[in-house]
Design an enzyme around this catalytic site. Structure first.
Site, mmCIF file in Angstrom:
data_model
loop_
_atom_site.group_PDB
_atom_site.id
_atom_site.type_symbol
_atom_site.label_atom_id
_atom_site.label_comp_id
_atom_site.label_asym_id
_atom_site.label_seq_id
_atom_site.Cartn_x
_atom_site.Cartn_y
_atom_site.Cartn_z
ATOM 1 N N ARG A 29 -10.411 -11.412 1.765
ATOM 2 C CA ARG A 29 -11.266 -12.441 1.158
ATOM 3 C C ARG A 29 -10.593 -13.811 1.194
ATOM 4 N NH1 ARG A 29 -11.555 -9.115 -4.401
ATOM 5 N NH2 ARG A 29 -11.406 -7.438 -2.877
ATOM 6 N N LYS A 65 0.844 -1.201 0.000
ATOM 7 C CA LYS A 65 0.000 0.000 0.000
ATOM 8 C C LYS A 65 0.877 1.248 0.000
ATOM 9 C CE LYS A 65 -3.925 -1.762 2.710
ATOM 10 N NZ LYS A 65 -4.966 -1.578 1.684
HETATM 11 N N1 BES Z 1 -8.060 -3.638 4.337
HETATM 12 C C1 BES Z 1 -8.271 -3.222 3.018
HETATM 13 C C2 BES Z 1 -9.584 -2.479 2.797
HETATM 14 C C3 BES Z 1 -9.736 -1.173 3.518
HETATM 15 C C4 BES Z 1 -9.524 0.019 2.859
HETATM 16 C C5 BES Z 1 -10.189 -1.139 4.802
HETATM 17 C C6 BES Z 1 -9.713 1.215 3.499
HETATM 18 C C7 BES Z 1 -10.379 0.057 5.450
HETATM 19 C C8 BES Z 1 -10.163 1.241 4.796
HETATM 20 C C9 BES Z 1 -8.280 -4.449 2.086
HETATM 21 O O1 BES Z 1 -7.497 -5.503 2.489
HETATM 22 C C10 BES Z 1 -7.749 -3.993 0.789
HETATM 23 O O2 BES Z 1 -6.590 -3.639 0.744
HETATM 24 N N2 BES Z 1 -8.585 -4.005 -0.236
HETATM 25 C C11 BES Z 1 -8.199 -3.577 -1.529
HETATM 26 C C12 BES Z 1 -8.784 -4.556 -2.517
HETATM 27 C C13 BES Z 1 -8.291 -4.368 -3.913
HETATM 28 C C14 BES Z 1 -6.826 -4.706 -3.999
HETATM 29 C C15 BES Z 1 -9.111 -5.247 -4.805
HETATM 30 C C16 BES Z 1 -8.750 -2.185 -1.757
HETATM 31 O O3 BES Z 1 -9.847 -1.892 -1.293
HETATM 32 O O4 BES Z 1 -8.059 -1.377 -2.372
HETATM 33 MG MG MG Z 2 -5.524 -5.390 1.813
#
Ligand code: BES
Ligand code: MG
Ligand code: ZN
Length: 508
Positions: A353, A279
């Site tokens: 997931r 990230k």
């Molecule tokens: N933990 C994150 C989602 C999240 C984002 C939670 C902001 C709380 C606040 C999750 O694991 C994630 O990184 N999701 C990705 C999915 C994508 C790679 C398909 C996302 O939402 O960008």
């Molecule tokens: Mg994630």
């Protein structure tokens, strides 16, 4: 890990004498408090209250409140708006906002006096707002000797008409136990990830279960994950020196047979760096709350247990830390989950997931009445609904409606979202594995995530055409962390859906 501060001491009693600061909730247009109350306060206070009520300064509109400091009495008038418009939300939010405004000069002893036109559920909601707001996360702050803040609990005397004393007292006790679950979930969501890692959560759960005779706790640790071939948890967690685990809470397990329990499954990523699909740096620290699904599971167990819930119920937390390292899983990997289905990993940041795939499948071994999962699953859900509502998907309209309605009733909104066949097709369209963990575009990202999860919902029998168990998914990415509009939470982890699920399961 320390738990949240001492809770308020509460007693419900007849309208009797005033202890400490008097809090008077008033509806709009109220002319003056009952004469009994007016006769109790001293002359100076009495004339001040009269003057204020007669002036334009205070009319009982909602959001209004005013402190009156008379000769010997401290009085707070709290406006709630029109009596005919009162809702539990207004009462709860007003109680919470009032609590937030209390300070040293009000002291630690309070008398909250409801006039006879208050209904039970509104009185309880007002008190619940105060209790919920009575939370601080300060355990990592050094205490300084000169600091004169008084951390002792509040002493709250709640006074109402005699016929309501017993019922209100029971309701307030229940609310206090529910709040202990909400506060536990908030503690877990706020905990720094260096202290709260997967096995630390498991050990806290063991300590909690220890000595409670109707609670059994199972921890499937790293070895267990390998033995059971839980490839979702294994692969997401293997890049961290803190190994993943699955924690299973079971309350009131029947002596014979499997029972037919509701099962709540929580995403428990104690820190989400994104893994190899790292990230960006901004706000990455907040990804400590990526375990809030599992925080809600634990808080819910605490709330149900504390209130003597007597039915069978199971919670499953899927715990892992998502880190980049030489041992981490990678984009391009194909992993085999507990169900035997394979996943093509296209982005290691879509890790929630993957771990939920194993948790959902595990729930199929307990003959569930229904399965509800909670997960801070997608940023896309925050784009869709902001911080105001969790996304809600389900394969069963009745279950969806129950969750939606209960969420609305307790003011933890859950908004129906579509589980369309097209999204499922997108997620099962991999050429090299059964399911892909990323949609084909970024559009509808929270819906494709839900469609992915559906592939791992167990069926009621081995028959290939068998129906799935009723299942619902709550994406709490936007609601699990400080929403500025939430009166019961100042900032940080919110404990969202402990209250919704408590009431839903209690009513089952
Ligand atoms: N933990 C994150 C989602 C999240 C984002 C939670 C902001 C709380 C606040 C999750 O694991 C994630 O990184 N999701 C990705 C999915 C994508 C790679 C398909 C996302 O939402 O960008
Ligand atoms: Mg994630
Ligand atoms: Zn995540």
């Amino acid at each position: 890990m320390a738990m949240s501060s001492d809770t308020m001491k509460i007693q419900v009693e007849d309208i009797s004498s005033i202890n400490g600061t008097l809090i008077l909730p008033c509806f709009e247009g109220c002319e003056k408090p009952p004469s009994k109350t007016m006769n109790e306060v001293d002359r100076v206070t009495r004339s001040l209250i009269k003057k204020i009520l007669a002036s334009d300064d205070f009319s009982g509109k909602s959001e209004e409140n005013m402190s009156v400091f008379g000769g010997g009495n401290k009085v707070i008038l709290v406006g709630l708006g029109k009596k005919e418009n009162i809702t539990t939300k207004i009462a709860r939010d007003t109680g919470a906002k009032l609590f937030a405004k209390l300070n040293k000069k009000h002291g630690k002893t309070l008398t909250l006096r409801f006039s006879s036109d208050w209904k039970l559920d509104s009185m309880n909601a007002f008190v619940e707002g105060m209790i919920l707001r009575d939370y601080k996360y300060d355990k990592y702050l050094s205490k300084n000797d000169e600091d004169d803040t008084d951390d002792s609990p509040y002493n709250l005397h709640i006074q109402c008409t005699p016929k309501n004393v017993k019922s209100l007292s029971d309701l307030c006790k229940e609310s206090q136990n529910i709040a202990s679950g909400v506060h536990l979930a908030r503690d877990l969501g706020n905990a720094p990830p260096n202290d709260l890692y997967p096995m630390a959560y498991a050990n806290m759960a063991k300590d909690w279960a220890n000595g409670k005779k109707n609670v059994s706790l199972t921890v499937i640790d790293w070895e267990g994950i390998l033995e059971n071939k839980m490839g979702g948890l294994e692969n997401v967690g293997k890049g961290s020196s803190r190994k993943p685990c699955m924690v299973i809470f079971e309350i009131n397990k029947p002596a014979k047979g499997k029972g037919n329990p509701p099962i709540i499954v929580g995403k428990g990523i104690t820190f989400d760096t994104g893994g190899i699909s790292l990230k960006p740096g901004a706000s990455m620290d907040e990804m400590k709350y990526d375990m809030h699904g599992s925080a809600t599971v634990f808080g819910l167990m605490q709330a149900l247990h504390a209130n003597g819930h007597s039915e069978h119920i199971i919670g499953i937390s899927c715990m892992a830390e998502n880190m980049p390292s030489a041992n981490a899983y990678r984009p391009g990997d194909v992993i085999t989950t507990y169900s035997g289905k394979t996943i093509e990993v296209l982005n290691t940041d879509a890790e929630g997931r993957n771990v939920l795939a194993d948790g959902l499948w595990k729930s199929g071994e307990f003959n569930p009445k229904f399965i509800i999962d909670l997960a801070t699953l997608t940023g896309a859900c925050v784009v869709a609904l902001g911080h105001e509502a969790s996304g809600l998907w389900s394969n069963n309209d009745e279950l969806l409606e129950k969750i939606r309605a209960m969420g609305a009733e307790v003011d933890e909104l859950a908004w129906p979202m579509p589980l369309l066949p097209a999204f499922e097709k997108e997620m099962t369209g991999s050429k090299i594995a059964d399911v892909r963990n990323l949609g084909t575009s970024r559009w509808g990202g929270s819906n494709t995530a839900a469609a992915f999860l559906k592939q791992f919902v167990p069926k009621m029998s081995d028959d290939k055409d068998a129906e799935q168990y009723p299942w619902a998914h709550l994406d709490i990415a936007g609601t699990a962390w400080g929403a500025s509009t939430n009166a019961t939470v100042a900032h940080g982890a919110t404990g969202v859906h402990v209250r919704t699920l408590y009431h839903l399961i209690k009513n089952e």
